[in-house]
Design a protein around this motif. Structure first.
Motif, PDB file in Angstrom:
ATOM      1  N   PRO A 173       0.656  -1.095  -0.018  1.00 32.23           N
ATOM      2  CA  PRO A 173      -0.068   0.072  -0.050  1.00 32.23           C
ATOM      3  C   PRO A 173       0.641   1.371   0.026  1.00 32.23           C
ATOM      4  O   PRO A 173       0.658   2.298  -0.626  1.00 32.23           O
ATOM      5  N   ALA A 174       2.053   1.156   0.477  1.00 34.66           N
ATOM      6  CA  ALA A 174       2.652   2.408   0.673  1.00 34.66           C
ATOM      7  C   ALA A 174       3.342   2.585  -0.868  1.00 34.66           C
ATOM      8  O   ALA A 174       3.430   3.826  -0.945  1.00 34.66           O
ATOM      9  N   LEU A 175       3.827   1.760  -1.575  1.00 33.74           N
ATOM     10  CA  LEU A 175       3.913   1.962  -2.966  1.00 33.74           C
ATOM     11  C   LEU A 175       2.816   2.922  -3.667  1.00 33.74           C
ATOM     12  O   LEU A 175       3.075   3.525  -4.542  1.00 33.74           O
ATOM     13  N   HIS A 176       1.596   2.200  -3.307  1.00 33.14           N
ATOM     14  CA  HIS A 176       0.624   2.613  -4.162  1.00 33.14           C
ATOM     15  C   HIS A 176       0.393   4.165  -3.869  1.00 33.14           C
ATOM     16  O   HIS A 176       0.166   4.955  -4.741  1.00 33.14           O
ATOM     17  N   GLN A 177       0.371   4.432  -2.532  1.00 31.17           N
ATOM     18  CA  GLN A 177       0.356   5.897  -2.216  1.00 31.17           C
ATOM     19  C   GLN A 177       1.308   6.772  -2.883  1.00 31.17           C
ATOM     20  O   GLN A 177       1.002   7.658  -3.259  1.00 31.17           O
ATOM     21  N   ALA A 178       2.456   6.246  -2.802  1.00 32.35           N
ATOM     22  CA  ALA A 178       3.694   6.901  -3.447  1.00 32.35           C
ATOM     23  C   ALA A 178       3.520   7.275  -4.923  1.00 32.35           C
ATOM     24  O   ALA A 178       3.848   8.527  -5.410  1.00 32.35           O
ATOM     25  N   ILE A 179       3.169   6.119  -5.605  1.00 28.79           N
ATOM     26  CA  ILE A 179       2.829   6.497  -7.152  1.00 28.79           C
ATOM     27  C   ILE A 179       1.567   7.469  -7.287  1.00 28.79           C
ATOM     28  O   ILE A 179       1.650   8.069  -8.335  1.00 28.79           O
ATOM     29  N   THR A 180       0.613   7.203  -6.589  1.00 29.52           N
ATOM     30  CA  THR A 180      -0.763   7.957  -6.778  1.00 29.52           C
ATOM     31  C   THR A 180      -0.188   9.253  -6.712  1.00 29.52           C
ATOM     32  O   THR A 180      -0.944  10.188  -7.211  1.00 29.52           O
ATOM     33  N   ALA A 181       0.505   9.823  -5.665  1.00 28.25           N
ATOM     34  CA  ALA A 181       1.091  11.141  -5.264  1.00 28.25           C
ATOM     35  C   ALA A 181       1.545  11.795  -6.555  1.00 28.25           C
ATOM     36  O   ALA A 181       1.578  12.914  -6.421  1.00 28.25           O
ATOM     37  N   LEU A 182       2.110  10.922  -7.461  1.00 27.49           N
ATOM     38  CA  LEU A 182       3.113  11.447  -8.539  1.00 27.49           C
ATOM     39  C   LEU A 182       1.694  12.377  -9.695  1.00 27.49           C
ATOM     40  O   LEU A 182       2.250  13.003 -10.475  1.00 27.49           O
ATOM     41  N   GLY A 183       0.491  11.589  -9.599  1.00 22.62           N
ATOM     42  CA  GLY A 183      -0.492  12.145 -10.453  1.00 22.62           C
ATOM     43  C   GLY A 183      -0.360  11.489 -11.833  1.00 22.62           C
ATOM     44  O   GLY A 183       0.755  11.159 -12.337  1.00 22.62           O
ATOM     45  N   GLY A 184      -1.589  11.147 -12.549  1.00 25.44           N
ATOM     46  CA  GLY A 184      -1.674  10.516 -13.843  1.00 25.44           C
ATOM     47  C   GLY A 184      -1.539   9.044 -13.811  1.00 25.44           C
ATOM     48  O   GLY A 184      -1.047   8.317 -14.796  1.00 25.44           O
ATOM     49  N   TYR A 185      -1.775   8.295 -12.725  1.00 26.64           N
ATOM     50  CA  TYR A 185      -1.817   7.084 -12.780  1.00 26.64           C
ATOM     51  C   TYR A 185      -2.977   6.370 -11.901  1.00 26.64           C
ATOM     52  O   TYR A 185      -3.682   6.578 -10.934  1.00 26.64           O
ATOM     53  N   ASP A 186      -3.479   5.072 -12.623  1.00 27.16           N
ATOM     54  CA  ASP A 186      -4.559   4.248 -12.092  1.00 27.16           C
ATOM     55  C   ASP A 186      -3.977   2.990 -11.777  1.00 27.16           C
ATOM     56  O   ASP A 186      -3.327   2.021 -12.646  1.00 27.16           O
ATOM     57  N   LEU A 187      -4.028   2.577 -10.639  1.00 29.59           N
ATOM     58  CA  LEU A 187      -3.553   1.197  -9.979  1.00 29.59           C
ATOM     59  C   LEU A 187      -4.669   0.407  -9.603  1.00 29.59           C
ATOM     60  O   LEU A 187      -4.142  -0.503  -8.833  1.00 29.59           O
ATOM     61  N   THR A 188      -5.546   0.222 -10.295  1.00 31.82           N
ATOM     62  CA  THR A 188      -6.617  -0.579 -10.159  1.00 31.82           C
ATOM     63  C   THR A 188      -6.524  -2.053 -10.310  1.00 31.82           C
ATOM     64  O   THR A 188      -6.718  -2.894  -9.419  1.00 31.82           O
ATOM     65  N   ARG A 189      -5.757  -2.220 -11.393  1.00 33.55           N
ATOM     66  CA  ARG A 189      -5.376  -3.673 -11.649  1.00 33.55           C
ATOM     67  C   ARG A 189      -3.568  -3.837 -11.308  1.00 33.55           C
ATOM     68  O   ARG A 189      -3.150  -5.014 -12.070  1.00 33.55           O
ATOM     69  N   THR A 190      -3.130  -3.343 -10.909  1.00 32.13           N
ATOM     70  CA  THR A 190      -1.609  -3.293 -10.430  1.00 32.13           C
ATOM     71  C   THR A 190      -1.430  -4.844  -9.728  1.00 32.13           C
ATOM     72  O   THR A 190      -2.021  -5.006  -9.009  1.00 32.13           O
TER      73      THR A 190
END
Length: 343
Positions: A312-329
């Motif tokens: 979850p910490a990785l998801h949070q860090a990537i989402t903070a960059l903007g422009g990413y959808d991690l629904t199916r990561t």
């Protein structure tokens, strides 16, 4: 022979004889241990090859012991060894079954120290992911989707990060079939990311699509990069010859953004991530899947990467960059090598 020497020799022989039962027991225990590992590895090989597919039920312990000519306890230890490695699942009063991600776990069990060599596309979020993996995953080769696939073909990489849209509108699959058809190809879905035009603050030229960039200085990725392919496709769709477009050719999304921020280019095509810090604006054009192409034999080496994608910490860090959808990561899917691309 003096009596004293004879007595000493007799004592030594007696002492050696006293150890023989223990030696035999240790030898038997070692043989049993080697046998259960051998059985487990044989089953893991069958899972990795696809002979034993996910959810396949394994034989009962007594039945399998009889077939193998070994003891039930040895088979129990083999099954437990596989369960501890997440290759199979064992439920109370039910037979063991191959786990949903058994093929990945089996490959990792068989090659625990293998480093996953990753080639291909450039992406800010990928840099965040790799920074958390350490030596388990090593970037290799030149950047770009085409160079990445070429590295896999040559055996220089185990997987390639790609984002290539076929003329049928489907991303990545046709190219994976072409490159890895003999290796039971798979795709690991990293995320979807947003591609668009990178423009100065206020979008002074009012750009809304690739139609307006003819005659401008356009910051572009190098030939072979998936983003360069996307730009050429967008230009052709607008009736603009890609070769007629001028501007700097750069090796990363960051440098494309820098070129616009520095005034070296009027516009660039790239990802949304990180633009706000440069005082730039973004004109969204397309969401695209960003995925790793690899063969079945490399799935085990990719296990540390797959584990990291669940953090979850990785998801949070990537989402903070903007422009990413991690629904199916983190989803892994096989690619049907018999399915031709639509015309």
């Amino acid at each position: 022979m003096p009596a004293q020497v004879g007595d000493q020799a007799g004592k030594i022989r007696a002492r050696v004889r006293s150890f023989l039962p223990t030696i035999r027991l240790v030898a038997l225990q070692s043989a049993a241990m080697a046998r259960y590992v051998e059985i487990a590895h044989e089953l893991a090989c069958r899972v990795r090859s696809g002979e034993l597919a996910a959810q396949t039920e394994l034989p009962g312990v007594r039945e399998y012991a009889r077939v193998l000519g070994t003891t039930s306890s040895t088979v129990v230890r083999a099954y437990r060894y596989l369960a501890d490695g997440a290759v199979i699942t064992i439920a109370d009063r039910r037979r063991a079954r191959v786990a949903a991600e058994g093929v990945i776990a089996a490959a990792r069990l068989l090659e625990p120290g293998r480093v996953f060599r990753l080639a291909g596309s450039d992406d800010p979020a990928l840099g965040v992911l790799l920074g958390r993996l350490g030596p388990a995953v090593t970037p290799v080769g030149a950047r770009g989707s085409f160079p990445g696939l070429r590295a896999v073909i040559r055996g220089e990489a185990d997987g390639a990060v790609i984002h290539l849209c076929h003329r049928d509108g489907v991303y990545n699959e046709a190219f994976v079939r072409a490159v890895l058809a003999r290796d039971d190809p798979h795709l690991i879905h990293l995320w979807r990311r947003e591609q668009g035009l990178i423009v100065p603050a206020g979008n002074p030229r009012g750009l809304a699509s690739a139609a307006g960039i003819g005659g401008l200085q356009v910051a572009r990725r190098e030939l072979g990069a998936g983003t360069r392919v996307l730009l050429d496709q967008l230009l052709l769709a607008e009736g603009i010859a890609p070769d007629a477009v001028a501007g700097p050719v750069l090796p990363s999304h960051m440098e494309v953004a820098f070129a616009v921020a520095l005034g070296i280019a009027d516009v660039g095509l790239g990802v949304r991530a990180g633009l706000a810090d440069l005082g730039l604006e973004f004109v969204p054009l397309r969401w695209e899947p960003y995925e790793i192409a690899l063969g079945r034999e490399s799935l085990g080496a990719a296990r540390p990467l797959l584990d990291a994608l669940r953090d979850p910490a990785l998801h949070q860090a990537i989402t903070a960059l903007g422009g990413y959808d991690l629904t199916r990561t983190g989803m892994v899917r096989p690619v049907d090598v018999d399915r031709p691309s639509a015309e």
